[in-house]
Scaffold this active site. Sequence first.
Site, PDB file in Angstrom:
ATOM      1  N   ASP A 204      14.547  -2.495  -7.288  1.00 20.78           N
ATOM      2  CA  ASP A 204      14.082  -1.868  -5.993  1.00 20.78           C
ATOM      3  C   ASP A 204      14.778  -2.672  -4.688  1.00 20.78           C
ATOM      4  OD1 ASP A 204      12.326  -0.690  -4.048  1.00 20.78           O
ATOM      5  OD2 ASP A 204      11.450   0.183  -5.777  1.00 20.78           O
ATOM      6  N   HIS A 258       9.734  -1.254   0.518  1.00 19.88           N
ATOM      7  CA  HIS A 258       9.665  -0.473  -0.629  1.00 19.88           C
ATOM      8  C   HIS A 258       9.322  -1.245  -2.012  1.00 19.88           C
ATOM      9  CE1 HIS A 258      10.431   2.781  -3.579  1.00 19.88           C
ATOM     10  NE2 HIS A 258       9.913   3.374  -2.898  1.00 19.88           N
ATOM     11  N   SER A 583       7.593   7.384  -5.955  1.00 22.78           N
ATOM     12  CA  SER A 583       7.684   5.788  -6.079  1.00 22.78           C
ATOM     13  C   SER A 583       6.714   5.366  -6.374  1.00 22.78           C
ATOM     14  CB  SER A 583       8.446   5.572  -4.730  1.00 22.78           C
ATOM     15  OG  SER A 583       9.690   5.869  -4.905  1.00 22.78           O
TER      16      SER A 583
END
Length: 797
Positions: A204, A258, A583
């Site tokens: 990520d 994220h 996600s």
Amino acid sequence: MKKTTQLNCTKTLSVVALSFCMVASSFTLPSLQVKAEENLDGKLLLPESIDLDSEEEVSIIVELEELSEQVALALAEEEGEALSEEEAQENVEQSQETFAGILGDVFSEQEQDQIDYTVNFTYTTIFNGAALTLPANKVEELLQYEEIKAIYNDEEVELIHPVDTKEHDEPVDATMVDSIPFLGVNDLHIDGLTGEGIKIGVLDTGVDYNHPDLKDVYKGGYDFVDDDDDPMEATYEDWLASGLPEFDSGNRSYYTSHGTHVSGTTNGTGENESEYAVTGVAPDADLYAYRVLGPYGSGATSGVIAGIERSVEDGMDVINLSLGSATNNPIAPTGIATNNAVLAGVTVVTSAGNSGRSGLYTIGAPGSAALPISVGASNVPIEVPEFTSEYNVANQTLAGDLRVISESFETSLEEFTGETFELVEAGLGRVQEFAEIDVEGKVAIVARGDLAFVDKIANAKDAGAAGIIIYNNLPGAGHNPVYVGASRGYIPGFSLTYEQGRAIVDLLNEDSTVTFGDMSAFTTIGDTLADFSSRGPVNYTAAIKPEVVAPGVDVLSTVPSYMSGPEFIGDYEFSYGRSSGTSMSSPHVAGIAALMLQANEGLTPAEVKTKLMNTSVPLTNDYNVFEVGAGRVDPQAAIDSTMMFQSTMDALHVEDSLLTIIPDRTGALSFGPVSTATGNIRELQSLRISNTGDEAKSFTVQTQFEAVNGTLPAGASGMTLQTNKSITVPAGETVTSNSFLVAPKIARQGLYGGYMVFTNKDDSSEVYRVPFGTYVSEQAIADLPIGQPVVASIPAS
């Protein structure tokens, strides 16, 4: 020198010519260069936008003919061939040496002063090749060498960005409570299943490993963006030093969060001294972070492949990829790499994508690859706080029920009970409208529309309001279907219906007030599919993807401290945020896979996927199999089940520069594209049904076609799925059950699908579901033998 064993497939791959175009109304494939020269053999998979006669630099990924080390070992074992790790490694090393010689030939000594190339990454473990930057006019020279299997575009890859309420005014119902107890994961924790001894790799944007909920489980990783062993997110300080814009054209910040959010869902420990502390699905698993996406949340395909390779080399048991592209292509380079990681024994979990509002065929790579587990997003039942309220306007008393749409980390909702505030109208909540009124310490009332809810709330906060009421602008529509989450940047926000709001605003004067009464709550309907969740089927194969769905709506998880504002850097009390997207659903399943492996370390990646599918449960509303796969995951059932219902599907892969078939052992029956052009349809697929328990079990079998959201009614076309009405599986044994998809020549063209439901005759609560699906074409199927170039199956659009 021993040549590694190639996958031996003698069957042919049948592809409906129309099936590649059947998605044209909702999806367009990128054009690929198809060169007719004798020696190119369809190995060139680059966009037509690249001028191969130009000296402009391009970034490409070269795949070599020799199989990568782990894939060669896996396929040799599959075929019963003898191949040692030393032999596999030696074969790869030799192929890399040969490739180095090829580069030396292409870039001769005379040219090296003027023409240069850069090797960005070298791959050997799950992908044998390299990522290069070189002049475009040198690409075709590389293709003349038989050692080159294929050349791909090193395209940009992005994190699957959370659904943005700035773009969409009507997100689905929000998850205001933790998804962990909803899934029963907290009970598994009590039973000792916490992921201990399992390694989870998160590919990520990196991770804030200083976060109190992550620092004890973080064990390392690598940064493929900065090429070092410090996979920290792009920080606020990094942005200040960069000299680049804080936000890009898509309003995405340079600094990222994220990967930290994803990691909190997989591995959060809940150790922070904060009321918002997050406990993830596998809090005792080891967390490894592989930073493959940089500032603004973007990166290159080459970096993602490098991250996958490194995670396999580091011995990850599970890896999560909440990233990808919008390309619905099962043989994208990232898809090939994830397939190979699975072949190497790693359970790979991917996000389906957030393009579901565009309908079917929206699943993206690598979520469209055959072997990983692709995950869609659902919501959970939630308790929404609400207040009774009274409004004194123009000497009249009006009533209304206020539903919460936003919360602040700085203000408790309970503080509003019994309190009276001045009430001020602020139009649509624009900045200029707040500038014309005094709302300091007061409650603003605004209409829905024009601006996103988060902007209205932020504008009210900036103007000093204590709270904001947003009334619906749609008569008869009830309350606003929105909860934007909790944040330090929000103030408490509330919803009124159109009728209640207009009645108040029409009478509003300078002396108007609102009094908050008692706070209560109501429970929403949950277990519904998020409207943004990408759908299948997969291009070319009509395969069922995603396989499962999991909670992915407004999930609370960890974020870096700077996300609360620069003044909070290093202060983690409020370092949490809610996000919606696949996600967020994918790391739930990655964590569940870790629990399954802790409970049974002998499970293969295919068995993890199959058991998750077999034990998934139907959602509240009706969806077709290409939208939700087998259904919403049930972790306890997946771990406890002694049954497994598994098929072996034909899945697309690339070997020897060719489109080939690899076995996909899964919990679905995919009949792929079939044709009525030559007559009636009769297609066979088989299930292997295994019972590892101590007692024989007997099941009734029902087949249910689902004509919903794009799948056609089977009955109207005379289509049936013929199989056993019941089946018995002795203890410790495996039986085979055949299923025949049967339809007459007049069957309507389109998608069909449904579920085979197995119910234990002695215990009706024990139920297993196997999704099945197909695409029927009226046009003839062109037999595409194994060995034909991959580009032959990919039209221009």
